[in-house]
Design a protein around this motif. Structure first.
Motif, PDB file in Angstrom:
ATOM      1  N   GLU A 124     -34.414 -19.051  28.429  1.00 14.87           N
ATOM      2  CA  GLU A 124     -34.664 -17.619  28.230  1.00 14.87           C
ATOM      3  C   GLU A 124     -33.363 -16.865  27.950  1.00 14.87           C
ATOM      4  O   GLU A 124     -33.323 -15.957  27.107  1.00 14.87           O
ATOM      5  CB  GLU A 124     -35.372 -17.046  29.459  1.00 14.87           C
ATOM      6  CG  GLU A 124     -36.817 -17.551  29.610  1.00 14.87           C
ATOM      7  CD  GLU A 124     -37.465 -17.081  30.898  1.00 14.87           C
ATOM      8  OE1 GLU A 124     -36.777 -16.372  31.673  1.00 14.87           O
ATOM      9  OE2 GLU A 124     -38.634 -17.420  31.126  1.00 14.87           O
ATOM     10  N   ALA A 179     -32.337 -17.753  24.469  1.00 19.41           N
ATOM     11  CA  ALA A 179     -33.212 -17.127  23.480  1.00 19.41           C
ATOM     12  C   ALA A 179     -32.725 -15.733  23.121  1.00 19.41           C
ATOM     13  O   ALA A 179     -32.751 -15.333  21.950  1.00 19.41           O
ATOM     14  CB  ALA A 179     -34.652 -17.081  24.005  1.00 19.41           C
ATOM     15  N   ALA A 180     -32.276 -14.979  24.127  1.00 15.97           N
ATOM     16  CA  ALA A 180     -31.762 -13.640  23.853  1.00 15.97           C
ATOM     17  C   ALA A 180     -30.537 -13.697  22.945  1.00 15.97           C
ATOM     18  O   ALA A 180     -30.373 -12.869  22.035  1.00 15.97           O
ATOM     19  CB  ALA A 180     -31.420 -12.941  25.172  1.00 15.97           C
ATOM     20  N   ILE A 200     -31.694 -14.611  19.344  1.00 19.99           N
ATOM     21  CA  ILE A 200     -32.295 -13.468  18.662  1.00 19.99           C
ATOM     22  C   ILE A 200     -31.206 -12.560  18.091  1.00 19.99           C
ATOM     23  O   ILE A 200     -31.280 -12.107  16.937  1.00 19.99           O
ATOM     24  CB  ILE A 200     -33.210 -12.687  19.620  1.00 19.99           C
ATOM     25  CG1 ILE A 200     -34.497 -13.487  19.877  1.00 19.99           C
ATOM     26  CG2 ILE A 200     -33.555 -11.317  19.052  1.00 19.99           C
ATOM     27  CD1 ILE A 200     -35.415 -12.853  20.903  1.00 19.99           C
ATOM     28  N   GLN A 258     -40.604  -8.227  14.327  1.00 23.79           N
ATOM     29  CA  GLN A 258     -40.682  -8.682  15.711  1.00 23.79           C
ATOM     30  C   GLN A 258     -40.453 -10.179  15.794  1.00 23.79           C
ATOM     31  O   GLN A 258     -41.097 -10.960  15.079  1.00 23.79           O
ATOM     32  CB  GLN A 258     -42.057  -8.330  16.290  1.00 23.79           C
ATOM     33  CG  GLN A 258     -42.205  -8.619  17.773  1.00 23.79           C
ATOM     34  CD  GLN A 258     -41.352  -7.698  18.630  1.00 23.79           C
ATOM     35  OE1 GLN A 258     -41.109  -6.554  18.269  1.00 23.79           O
ATOM     36  NE2 GLN A 258     -40.890  -8.208  19.757  1.00 23.79           N
ATOM     37  N   GLU A 299     -40.664 -13.774  21.860  1.00 25.50           N
ATOM     38  CA  GLU A 299     -39.845 -13.841  23.069  1.00 25.50           C
ATOM     39  C   GLU A 299     -39.900 -15.208  23.723  1.00 25.50           C
ATOM     40  O   GLU A 299     -38.974 -15.586  24.442  1.00 25.50           O
ATOM     41  CB  GLU A 299     -40.300 -12.768  24.060  1.00 25.50           C
ATOM     42  CG  GLU A 299     -40.080 -11.348  23.567  1.00 25.50           C
ATOM     43  CD  GLU A 299     -40.504 -10.319  24.588  1.00 25.50           C
ATOM     44  OE1 GLU A 299     -40.983 -10.725  25.671  1.00 25.50           O
ATOM     45  OE2 GLU A 299     -40.361  -9.114  24.322  1.00 25.50           O
ATOM     46  N   ASP A 300     -40.979 -15.942  23.504  1.00 29.96           N
ATOM     47  CA  ASP A 300     -41.088 -17.275  24.087  1.00 29.96           C
ATOM     48  C   ASP A 300     -39.987 -18.170  23.509  1.00 29.96           C
ATOM     49  O   ASP A 300     -39.882 -18.330  22.289  1.00 29.96           O
ATOM     50  CB  ASP A 300     -42.463 -17.879  23.780  1.00 29.96           C
ATOM     51  CG  ASP A 300     -42.629 -19.259  24.376  1.00 29.96           C
ATOM     52  OD1 ASP A 300     -42.211 -20.243  23.731  1.00 29.96           O
ATOM     53  OD2 ASP A 300     -43.184 -19.363  25.486  1.00 29.96           O
ATOM     54  N   PRO A 301     -39.125 -18.757  24.347  1.00 36.67           N
ATOM     55  CA  PRO A 301     -37.983 -19.524  23.842  1.00 36.67           C
ATOM     56  C   PRO A 301     -38.374 -20.687  22.933  1.00 36.67           C
ATOM     57  O   PRO A 301     -37.718 -20.925  21.915  1.00 36.67           O
ATOM     58  CB  PRO A 301     -37.298 -20.021  25.126  1.00 36.67           C
ATOM     59  CG  PRO A 301     -37.694 -19.035  26.173  1.00 36.67           C
ATOM     60  CD  PRO A 301     -39.095 -18.646  25.826  1.00 36.67           C
ATOM     61  N   LEU A 340     -39.675 -19.327  19.600  1.00 38.18           N
ATOM     62  CA  LEU A 340     -38.516 -18.807  18.873  1.00 38.18           C
ATOM     63  C   LEU A 340     -37.692 -19.930  18.261  1.00 38.18           C
ATOM     64  O   LEU A 340     -37.278 -19.854  17.097  1.00 38.18           O
ATOM     65  CB  LEU A 340     -37.641 -17.975  19.810  1.00 38.18           C
ATOM     66  CG  LEU A 340     -36.331 -17.470  19.211  1.00 38.18           C
ATOM     67  CD1 LEU A 340     -36.598 -16.392  18.168  1.00 38.18           C
ATOM     68  CD2 LEU A 340     -35.400 -16.937  20.307  1.00 38.18           C
TER      69      LEU A 340
END
Length: 250
Positions: A153, A156-157, A160, A180, A183-185, A188
């Motif tokens: 997680e 992932a941020a 992004i 968009q 958010e799910d790693p 993504l």
């Protein structure tokens, strides 16, 4: 599994257990959750689509998509002009992803336009080019993440943020960057791998990674590499002599 097992009927669906699948070699890499439209014109793959459509209601209509390592996916033709059974002489990567048949449009010439969605990753154990008009393979299902992962997680941020910077370099319309992102790693990681301008080899390496966090780390490295190359190309000035030259007809 014996060769008289009907293609497309899996022996099991648990991770690490083998199944038998029809296989479609392509010059691309499919990831779980990604849409893959295909135009089916070869008779061997027309037969595959007819087989899938004819399965009983509720049966999984899936085939394996595997990237070609060497060779060409179009089958050679025999003396009668028809593709020879078993397909062309190709070498496949070991890791692939199943494609679930979602939409089928039959064409006037007997071909099909189909829409598929990537479902689950597998490793090829053995390829059979004789028991069906198309390739089939014994495959082993690969594991997928089963729950929350704090490391993934956090990564992932970061992915992004870097991916948005990368999109800003490759897209002319800034409004497209506001789309968009999942958010799910895991979702993504698959989206980034499929949509970034990477080589088949890069995508194949990402598909082969079992752990979401490890895949995201690899994508951070790749996105930073690609972004640096794009910035370098844009920083190269155009020679004044080239600007002064008259345009050529080509």
């Amino acid at each position: 599994m014996s060769r008289d097992t009907p293609p497309g009927r899996g022996r099991a669906t648990l991770d690490g257990v083998t199944a038998r699948l029809p296989v479609f070699p392509l010059g691309t890499v499919l990831f779980p959750g990604l849409v893959l439209p295909l135009h089916i014109f070869e008779e061997r793959y027309r037969a595959l689509v007819r087989h899938l459509v004819g399965l009983p209601a509720g049966a999984p209509r899936e085939f394996g998509v595997v990237a070609i390592r060497k060779g060409w996916e179009v089958a050679p033709t025999g003396p009668d002009g028809r593709p020879t059974p078993g397909g062309g002489d190709v070498t496949l990567h070991d890791i692939g992803c199943t494609a679930e048949l979602r939409q089928v449009t039959e064409l006037d010439d007997g071909g099909f336009d189909i829409v598929t969605v990537g479902k689950r990753r597998f490793r090829i154990a053995d390829v059979d080019a004789r028991s069906a008009p198309y390739l089939t393979a014994e495959v082993e299902w690969l594991p997928e993440p089963g729950g929350p992962d704090e490391t993934a997680e956090l990564l992932a941020a970061r992915v992004i943020a870097v991916f948005r910077q990368y999109l800003g370099l490759v897209r002319a319309d800034p409004e497209e960057i506001s789309e968009q992102l999942p958010e799910d790693p895991t979702v993504l990681s698959h989206l980034v791998a499929a949509t970034a301008a990477l080589t088949v080899a890069d995508r194949q390496r990402l598909l082969a990674i079992d752990d979401t966090a490890a895949r995201l780390r690899a994508e951070l490295r790749l996105l930073n590499r690609e972004a640096a190359l794009l910035r370098q190309v844009r920083a190269v000035p155009v020679p004044l002599a080239e600007l002064a030259s008259p345009p050529t007809p080509n």
